[in-house]
Design a protein around this motif. Sequence first.
Motif, short mmCIF file in Angstrom:
data_model
loop_
_atom_site.label_atom_id
_atom_site.label_comp_id
_atom_site.label_asym_id
_atom_site.label_seq_id
_atom_site.Cartn_x
_atom_site.Cartn_y
_atom_site.Cartn_z
N ASP A 263 2.81 8.57 -4.14
CA ASP A 263 3.99 7.88 -3.63
C ASP A 263 4.05 8.05 -2.11
N LEU A 264 4.07 6.90 -1.41
CA LEU A 264 4.03 6.92 0.06
C LEU A 264 5.08 6.00 0.67
N GLN A 265 6.26 5.95 0.08
CA GLN A 265 7.33 5.14 0.64
C GLN A 265 7.78 5.71 1.98
N ASN A 266 8.01 4.81 2.93
CA ASN A 266 8.56 5.20 4.24
C ASN A 266 7.77 6.35 4.87
N CYS A 267 6.46 6.15 5.02
CA CYS A 267 5.60 7.19 5.60
C CYS A 267 4.94 6.73 6.90
N GLY A 268 5.50 5.74 7.56
CA GLY A 268 4.97 5.29 8.84
C GLY A 268 3.62 4.59 8.74
N ILE A 269 3.34 3.99 7.60
CA ILE A 269 2.07 3.31 7.39
C ILE A 269 2.14 1.89 7.96
N THR A 270 1.06 1.47 8.61
CA THR A 270 0.98 0.13 9.20
C THR A 270 -0.06 -0.71 8.43
N ASN A 271 -0.31 -1.91 8.92
CA ASN A 271 -1.31 -2.78 8.29
C ASN A 271 -2.69 -2.13 8.24
N GLN A 272 -3.00 -1.37 9.28
CA GLN A 272 -4.30 -0.70 9.32
C GLN A 272 -4.44 0.28 8.15
N GLY A 273 -3.42 1.07 7.93
CA GLY A 273 -3.44 2.00 6.80
C GLY A 273 -3.46 1.28 5.46
N ALA A 274 -2.69 0.20 5.36
CA ALA A 274 -2.64 -0.57 4.11
C ALA A 274 -4.01 -1.18 3.80
N GLN A 275 -4.73 -1.63 4.83
CA GLN A 275 -6.08 -2.16 4.62
C GLN A 275 -7.01 -1.10 4.03
N GLU A 276 -6.87 0.13 4.52
CA GLU A 276 -7.69 1.23 4.00
C GLU A 276 -7.35 1.53 2.54
N LEU A 278 -6.25 -0.68 0.37
CA LEU A 278 -6.84 -1.76 -0.42
C LEU A 278 -8.33 -1.53 -0.67
N LYS A 279 -9.04 -1.07 0.37
CA LYS A 279 -10.46 -0.75 0.21
C LYS A 279 -10.64 0.40 -0.78
N LEU A 280 -9.75 1.39 -0.69
CA LEU A 280 -9.81 2.54 -1.60
C LEU A 280 -9.68 2.10 -3.06
N LEU A 281 -8.72 1.21 -3.32
CA LEU A 281 -8.44 0.79 -4.69
C LEU A 281 -9.59 0.00 -5.32
N LYS A 282 -10.43 -0.57 -4.48
CA LYS A 282 -11.60 -1.29 -5.00
C LYS A 282 -12.71 -0.31 -5.39
N VAL A 283 -12.63 0.89 -4.84
CA VAL A 283 -13.61 1.94 -5.17
C VAL A 283 -13.08 2.85 -6.27
N ALA A 305 -1.46 -8.00 -2.12
CA ALA A 305 -2.87 -7.80 -2.46
C ALA A 305 -3.08 -6.41 -3.08
N ILE A 306 -2.37 -5.42 -2.55
CA ILE A 306 -2.46 -4.05 -3.10
C ILE A 306 -1.88 -4.01 -4.51
N LYS A 307 -0.75 -4.68 -4.71
CA LYS A 307 -0.14 -4.72 -6.04
C LYS A 307 -1.07 -5.38 -7.05
N LYS A 308 -1.72 -6.44 -6.62
CA LYS A 308 -2.64 -7.15 -7.51
C LYS A 308 -3.82 -6.26 -7.89
N GLN A 309 -4.37 -5.54 -6.91
CA GLN A 309 -5.49 -4.65 -7.19
C GLN A 309 -5.07 -3.51 -8.11
N LEU A 310 -3.86 -2.99 -7.91
CA LEU A 310 -3.34 -1.93 -8.78
C LEU A 310 -3.18 -2.43 -10.21
N ALA A 311 -2.73 -3.68 -10.35
CA ALA A 311 -2.57 -4.26 -11.69
C ALA A 311 -3.93 -4.36 -12.39
N GLU A 312 -4.97 -4.71 -11.64
CA GLU A 312 -6.32 -4.77 -12.20
C GLU A 312 -6.79 -3.38 -12.63
N ASN A 313 -6.53 -2.39 -11.78
CA ASN A 313 -6.90 -1.02 -12.12
C ASN A 313 -6.19 -0.56 -13.40
#
Length: 343
Positions: A263-276, A278-283, A305-313
């Motif tokens: 759980d990482l709500q309100n942790c100062g994450i930006t698009n750069q972190g979110a991209q990482e 998304l890459k993690l969830l594919k691995v 996109a992250i939600k979709k990948q999580l649903a696949e997982n």
Amino acid sequence: MIGSVATRKKNSPKFHAYYEDLCELHNVMPLRMITSQKQKDILDICADRIKYDELFPITKALACDRSLCFIAIRSRCQVKYVHHNFYGKRRSNVRHRPLIHTDFGMNVVINALKKCLMRTTVLTHLILEGLYFTKNNLSLLCTGLSNCSSIQNISFHQSIIGDDGCQLICDAVKKLRNVHSLNISACDIGQSGGYCISQLLKYQQLERYSETWKDALRYRIVDVDRMPGIRRVSINNNPHLGDAGLMYLVECLKDDLWLKAIDLQNCGITNQGAQEILKLLKVNTILTVVDIRKNHDVNGDLLNAIKKQLAENSSRNVEDTQEKWIITDFPSGYLLRLKDLGS
């Protein structure tokens, strides 16, 4: 009528019975919020209202206890420091501050908790909410925590521990095989705290890989879902974690086969972190929940996109569903899901 010494000695391992004996002995009225839990083997109190005379029976009974399976000590009064000048019953200088937020009050409570943790074999839940820990107090608590093999779920929700405290907690928890979940939400944790959490997860990874290798050598079927260790880490509302702290976790989780939710709500994450992420969830297809809501610098399309990948997982894990791991409320929602963590 005050009970005999023999009776009190017999009751000492049972918190509620011993607490009532001590209240009678010291001529203190038992607190209703404690006596109402007598039949449940739990202690769930708001410490803000506890007075000086009421504190001793609680902490004395807690220090000797071997019966409680759930301990929660909460404070609703948010402070950023403890008051160090407290002289017994003379509280004029700290009149508007709860006893739990004084150096004296915290020392008494933490000492009792340490003794309880080192004695008990049945305690599974420890919730310390809204408290301010000094380094000495937290070190003392972690000494007891590291010796409590029965503990399964630990929460420091809204307690001030900082990065140094996070390191102490992670060092204490890493060798505890039965811990399923760790909640350090809103604990003023930054980049260094993210590194400490990643080291905790790495240590448990190595332990699990070692067990997997032993089972494989013995021609046993390896069931990774039934191996001991942490399944959920909650780090919500730590805005100083940022992308830098997140990267430690991402690198660690690329090879993790056991953690189900972070759980990482309100942790100062930006698009750069979110991209990482998304890459993690594919691995890492084991992760079922990576909750990055309330990070306002994350693009909506990226979040979808992250939600979709999580649903696949989640669809690949037959025994796991997202509903099993999603938490909508803290800390009460956190506790409602604890029964699922051991399955």
